[in-house]
Design a protein around this motif. Structure first.
Motif, short mmCIF file in Angstrom:
data_model
loop_
_atom_site.label_atom_id
_atom_site.label_comp_id
_atom_site.label_asym_id
_atom_site.label_seq_id
_atom_site.Cartn_x
_atom_site.Cartn_y
_atom_site.Cartn_z
N MET A 117 0.84 -1.19 0.00
CA MET A 117 0.00 0.00 0.00
C MET A 117 0.88 1.24 0.00
O MET A 117 1.91 1.28 0.65
CB MET A 117 -0.91 -0.01 1.23
N GLU A 118 0.45 2.24 -0.73
CA GLU A 118 1.21 3.48 -0.81
C GLU A 118 1.19 4.22 0.53
O GLU A 118 0.22 4.16 1.26
CB GLU A 118 0.60 4.39 -1.87
N ILE A 119 2.25 4.94 0.78
CA ILE A 119 2.31 5.79 1.96
C ILE A 119 1.75 7.15 1.58
O ILE A 119 2.13 7.74 0.57
CB ILE A 119 3.76 5.92 2.47
N MET A 120 0.83 7.64 2.40
CA MET A 120 0.22 8.93 2.12
C MET A 120 1.14 10.06 2.55
O MET A 120 1.82 9.95 3.57
CB MET A 120 -1.13 9.04 2.82
N PRO A 121 1.15 11.16 1.80
CA PRO A 121 2.01 12.30 2.14
C PRO A 121 1.62 12.91 3.48
O PRO A 121 0.46 12.89 3.89
CB PRO A 121 1.73 13.30 1.02
N LYS A 122 2.59 13.47 4.18
CA LYS A 122 2.36 14.14 5.47
C LYS A 122 2.01 15.61 5.27
O LYS A 122 1.25 16.18 6.03
CB LYS A 122 3.59 14.03 6.36
N ASP A 123 2.59 16.24 4.24
CA ASP A 123 2.33 17.64 3.97
C ASP A 123 0.86 17.82 3.58
O ASP A 123 0.36 17.10 2.69
CB ASP A 123 3.24 18.12 2.83
N PRO A 124 0.13 18.76 4.22
CA PRO A 124 -1.30 18.91 3.94
C PRO A 124 -1.64 19.18 2.47
O PRO A 124 -2.63 18.64 1.95
CB PRO A 124 -1.73 20.08 4.82
N VAL A 125 -0.86 20.01 1.79
CA VAL A 125 -1.14 20.31 0.38
C VAL A 125 -0.91 19.07 -0.48
O VAL A 125 -1.72 18.76 -1.37
CB VAL A 125 -0.30 21.50 -0.11
N MET A 126 0.16 18.37 -0.21
CA MET A 126 0.44 17.14 -0.97
C MET A 126 -0.62 16.07 -0.67
O MET A 126 -1.02 15.33 -1.57
CB MET A 126 1.84 16.61 -0.64
N LEU A 127 -1.06 16.00 0.57
CA LEU A 127 -2.10 15.04 0.95
C LEU A 127 -3.39 15.34 0.22
O LEU A 127 -4.03 14.44 -0.32
CB LEU A 127 -2.32 15.06 2.46
N MET A 128 -3.79 16.61 0.16
CA MET A 128 -4.99 17.00 -0.56
C MET A 128 -4.88 16.59 -2.03
O MET A 128 -5.80 16.00 -2.60
CB MET A 128 -5.23 18.51 -0.46
N SER A 129 -3.75 16.86 -2.63
CA SER A 129 -3.52 16.51 -4.03
C SER A 129 -3.57 15.00 -4.23
O SER A 129 -4.18 14.50 -5.18
CB SER A 129 -2.17 17.07 -4.48
N PHE A 130 -2.96 14.25 -3.33
CA PHE A 130 -2.93 12.79 -3.39
C PHE A 130 -4.35 12.23 -3.31
O PHE A 130 -4.75 11.39 -4.13
CB PHE A 130 -2.08 12.25 -2.23
N ILE A 131 -5.13 12.70 -2.35
CA ILE A 131 -6.50 12.21 -2.17
C ILE A 131 -7.34 12.54 -3.40
O ILE A 131 -8.05 11.67 -3.93
CB ILE A 131 -7.14 12.79 -0.90
N ASN A 132 -7.26 13.78 -3.86
CA ASN A 132 -8.04 14.16 -5.04
C ASN A 132 -7.66 13.35 -6.27
O ASN A 132 -8.53 12.96 -7.06
CB ASN A 132 -7.89 15.66 -5.30
N MET A 133 -6.37 13.08 -6.43
CA MET A 133 -5.92 12.26 -7.56
C MET A 133 -6.49 10.84 -7.46
O MET A 133 -6.99 10.28 -8.44
CB MET A 133 -4.40 12.19 -7.60
N LYS A 134 -6.42 10.26 -6.26
CA LYS A 134 -6.93 8.90 -6.07
C LYS A 134 -8.44 8.85 -6.33
O LYS A 134 -8.95 7.89 -6.92
CB LYS A 134 -6.62 8.40 -4.66
N LEU A 135 -9.16 9.88 -5.89
CA LEU A 135 -10.60 9.92 -6.12
C LEU A 135 -10.91 10.08 -7.61
O LEU A 135 -11.88 9.52 -8.11
CB LEU A 135 -11.24 11.05 -5.31
N ARG A 136 -10.10 10.82 -8.30
CA ARG A 136 -10.30 11.00 -9.74
C ARG A 136 -9.99 9.72 -10.51
O ARG A 136 -10.71 9.34 -11.42
CB ARG A 136 -9.41 12.14 -10.24
N ASP A 137 -8.89 9.04 -10.12
CA ASP A 137 -8.38 7.93 -10.92
C ASP A 137 -8.77 6.53 -10.45
O ASP A 137 -8.83 5.62 -11.27
CB ASP A 137 -6.85 7.99 -10.98
#
Length: 59
Positions: free
Chosen positions: A1-21
């Motif tokens: 499983m991927e490790i989620m980013p700790k930085d809030p902006v990167m985390l937001m981007s990561f979550i939004n990307m996962k929801l999109r893709d």
């Protein structure tokens, strides 16, 4: 499983990307990453991001 980013902006981007893709709902994402949806929303709100269910993104 991927490790989620700790930085809030990167985390937001990561979550939004996962929801999109990869995930249809925030609930599906949370299940896949063993997260509590309410806690994730609270964490993101504390970082200045709001969940927008109509567009399935944090902004």
């Amino acid at each position: 499983m991927e490790i989620m980013p700790k930085d809030p902006v990167m985390l937001m981007s990561f979550i939004n990307m996962k929801l999109r893709d990869e995930y249809r709902t925030l609930e599906d994402f949370c299940v896949a990453y063993c997260l509590d949806e309410a806690k994730l929303k609270s964490q993101m709100e504390a970082s200045g991001f709001q969940w927008m269910p109509d567009i399935r993104q944090f902004r």
